[in-house]
Design an enzyme around this catalytic site. Structure first.
Site, PDB file in Angstrom:
ATOM      1  N   PHE A 161       0.798  -1.230   0.000  1.00  0.00           N
ATOM      2  CA  PHE A 161       0.000   0.000   0.000  1.00  0.00           C
ATOM      3  C   PHE A 161       0.826   1.273   0.000  1.00  0.00           C
ATOM      4  O   PHE A 161       0.343   2.342  -0.377  1.00  0.00           O
ATOM      5  CB  PHE A 161      -0.910   0.030   1.242  1.00  0.00           C
ATOM      6  N   LYS A 199      -1.796  -7.123  -9.168  1.00  0.00           N
ATOM      7  CA  LYS A 199      -2.693  -7.087  -8.010  1.00  0.00           C
ATOM      8  C   LYS A 199      -2.225  -5.979  -7.080  1.00  0.00           C
ATOM      9  O   LYS A 199      -1.291  -6.146  -6.296  1.00  0.00           O
ATOM     10  CB  LYS A 199      -2.718  -8.408  -7.246  1.00  0.00           C
ATOM     11  N   GLU A 221      -5.245  -3.552  -1.794  1.00  0.00           N
ATOM     12  CA  GLU A 221      -6.675  -3.276  -1.645  1.00  0.00           C
ATOM     13  C   GLU A 221      -6.926  -2.058  -0.751  1.00  0.00           C
ATOM     14  O   GLU A 221      -8.056  -1.579  -0.649  1.00  0.00           O
ATOM     15  CB  GLU A 221      -7.399  -4.494  -1.065  1.00  0.00           C
ATOM     16  N   SER A 281       5.637  -6.908   3.043  1.00  0.00           N
ATOM     17  CA  SER A 281       6.205  -7.312   4.333  1.00  0.00           C
ATOM     18  C   SER A 281       7.015  -8.599   4.213  1.00  0.00           C
ATOM     19  O   SER A 281       6.821  -9.398   3.287  1.00  0.00           O
ATOM     20  CB  SER A 281       5.081  -7.522   5.354  1.00  0.00           C
ATOM     21  N   CYS A 321       9.646   1.340   3.273  1.00  0.00           N
ATOM     22  CA  CYS A 321      10.605   0.264   3.556  1.00  0.00           C
ATOM     23  C   CYS A 321      12.039   0.775   3.520  1.00  0.00           C
ATOM     24  O   CYS A 321      12.944   0.103   3.991  1.00  0.00           O
ATOM     25  CB  CYS A 321      10.425  -0.884   2.564  1.00  0.00           C
ATOM     26  N   GLU A 324      10.113  -4.071  12.400  1.00  0.00           N
ATOM     27  CA  GLU A 324       9.886  -2.925  11.539  1.00  0.00           C
ATOM     28  C   GLU A 324       8.582  -2.267  11.990  1.00  0.00           C
ATOM     29  O   GLU A 324       7.498  -2.803  11.788  1.00  0.00           O
ATOM     30  CB  GLU A 324       9.791  -3.356  10.072  1.00  0.00           C
TER      31      GLU A 324
END
Length: 499
Positions: free
Chosen positions: A151, A175, A178, A228, A283, A383
């Site tokens: 995201f 993909k 969402e 992740s 990240c 994290e």
């Protein structure tokens, strides 16, 4: 307010899903529902893959020149629509508009890189490698590729995937997350406006079931994932077991090493921007600052700078950071702050309970700073993915290098110094894939590959640069000899020599 219903893209057309499972997409500053996204059915995913498989038959034979011209038009359309794309990012992700505009710019770098496909996909040739024998290579597309994105960068991360995959002759299943799909969908619309043929770029939506179906699908040949560590490890193993080529760019714990000889104001401003920009949801954020020697005396200035950072909705241009993406993300970050206190870290700034006037329901957490952090603490080991900065003190450069190298992750690191010797020593001895020297977020330009390492990456090749070309193509080697029409054979040759 009109709530968008996010379609799939199959065979070049928006298609409304028949799924019974839909998720609301919420503005994180207001909690208003701005869109609804479906979790596609298995049959719909199969339909998208079938469209891509059929389109590959002709797209793979489309000339390099035509693919290049489509990418040139695509980059022009994205450039003309930066403001619209950034507004959609901010509405669903929450990052500030300047940050969102910067994200679109980094995505544009990759599209621009894909415009060089006419030279990037060249093979090699050796004339007379043997007696009147030529050997040459061709870099051919794999087939149907797929990408699953996180995201936090709904424009940049898809750009890390489909432009180069498509430019090299593959077709693609995307993909997106969402949680904030609208900007990604607009990006795909622009790609089709640029001339990408029907079926070459398809979009499906969903959660773990759709991701697993992509991993397992026999007609998908390669898969790129960014997200992740937990999910990325699962994706890598499952897709690899299914015989796919896979790259997984995963979690991180990035360190910013500050030497006492660094430019003080520049270093502090840069490390604060890296740690707290996008509310820490990067990240590549430097979430750990390692103060070396006398640089520990800078702590109060770092604290003061963090206190002065402005929290607000992403639409407020002078805000330094916006809300977290969801209430669940806020709850997790605030829980980790509580854990940090309990484990003995010194809480210098507490961002919990952050209130923004006019936005009482926003997922806001203010800049949070812990001092005296040690490697065994949860806030260091995990994290956080929020605006939480850990400060560590060490005595020497050797201590800093040892501390960073002891962390299992290897996504990125930075050092601030005015010494060329120190910088060269650090870049040589640090076991991290991407290094910044007086650069806080060392994401390389797109014509260099993204080279995270160790626990931050699975797979030999990363996105962008030459590695991406290698990832999305397979090398075919041809060894050729052409006889003269009247040439007479000199007899049977049972050796392996080419002569």
């Amino acid at each position: 307010m009109t709530v968008r219903e996010i379609p799939m893209i199959i065979d070049g057309q928006p298609v409304q899903s028949k799924s019974q499972e839909w998720r609301e997409v919420v503005n994180p500053a207001t909690q208003e529902v701005v869109a609804r996204v479906p979790f596609c059915t298995p049959e719909e995913v199969d339909q998208a893959v079938a469209s891509a498989k059929e389109a590959f038959k002709t797209w793979r034979k489309t000339s390099l020149g035509k693919r290049m011209r489509i990418m040139l038009k695509f980059q022009a359309l994205v450039r003309d629509n930066v403001a619209e794309l950034a507004a959609l990012i901010t509405e669903e992700h929450g990052k500030t508009l300047p940050d969102a505009e910067g994200e679109v710019g980094r995505g544009l770098e990759v599209i621009e890189h894909a415009c060089s496909i006419t030279s990037l996909q060249l093979g090699e040739l050796a004339e007379n490698a043997g007696s009147e024998i030529d050997v040459y290579t061709m870099h051919q597309p794999l087939g149907v590729g797929a990408g699953i994105t996180a995201f936090n960068f709904p424009i940049m991360l898809p750009c890390f995937m489909f432009p180069l995959a498509i430019a090299t002759g593959n077709t693609f299943i995307l993909k997106p997350s969402e949680q904030d799909p609208s900007s990604t969908m607009r990006l795909v619309e622009l790609a089709h406006e640029a001339g990408i043929p029907a079926g070459v770029l398809n979009v499906v939506h969903g959660g773990p079931n759709v991701a697993n179906q992509i991993c397992d699908h026999t007609d998908i040949k390669a898969l790129s994932f960014i997200g992740s560590t937990h999910v990325g490890t699962h994706i890598y193993r499952r897709a690899s077991d299914a015989g796919k080529r896979v790259q997984s760019m995963m979690g991180a714990k990035n360190h910013c090493v500050v030497m006492p000889d660094a430019n003080r104001s520049q270093a502090i401003n840069n490390l604060l921007g890296s740690a707290f920009g996008a509310a820490g949801q990067r990240c590549m954020a430097n979430s750990v600052v390692v103060l070396v020697g006398d640089a520990r005396e800078w702590l109060e200035d770092i604290v003061e700078g963090a206190r002065n950072m402005k929290v607000g909705p992403g639409t407020q241009r002078d805000a330094d950071l916006g809300p977290l993406v969801s209430p669940a993300a806020k709850e997790r970050v605030e829980h980790l702050i509580e854990v940090g206190e309990k484990e003995g870290a010194k809480l210098m700034i507490d961002g919990r309970g952050c209130e923004v006037e006019g936005y009482p329901k926003g997922n806001f957490v203010g800049p949070t700073l812990f001092a005296d952090v040690t490697a065994d603490m949860t806030i260091y080991r995990e994290e956080v993915f929020g605006p939480v900065l850990c400060v560590v003190n060490v005595e020497t450069l050797d201590d800093a290098i040892a501390f960073v190298n002891a962390n299992p992750n290897g996504n990125g690191t930075s050092i601030f110094t005015n010494s060329g010797w120190v910088a060269r020593r650090y870049e040589s001895d640090i076991d991290v894939g991407q290094v910044g020297i007086n650069v806080p977020i060392p994401v390389p330009v797109a014509y260099f590959s993204f080279t995270g390492s160790r626990a931050s990456k699975l797979g030999d090749m990363g996105p962008n640069g030459k590695q991406a070309i290698a990832f999305w193509t397979q090398t075919k080697t041809v060894t050729a000899r052409w006889f003269e029409p009247e040439n007479v054979s000199s007899g049977i040759n049972s050796t392996i020599s080419l002569g």
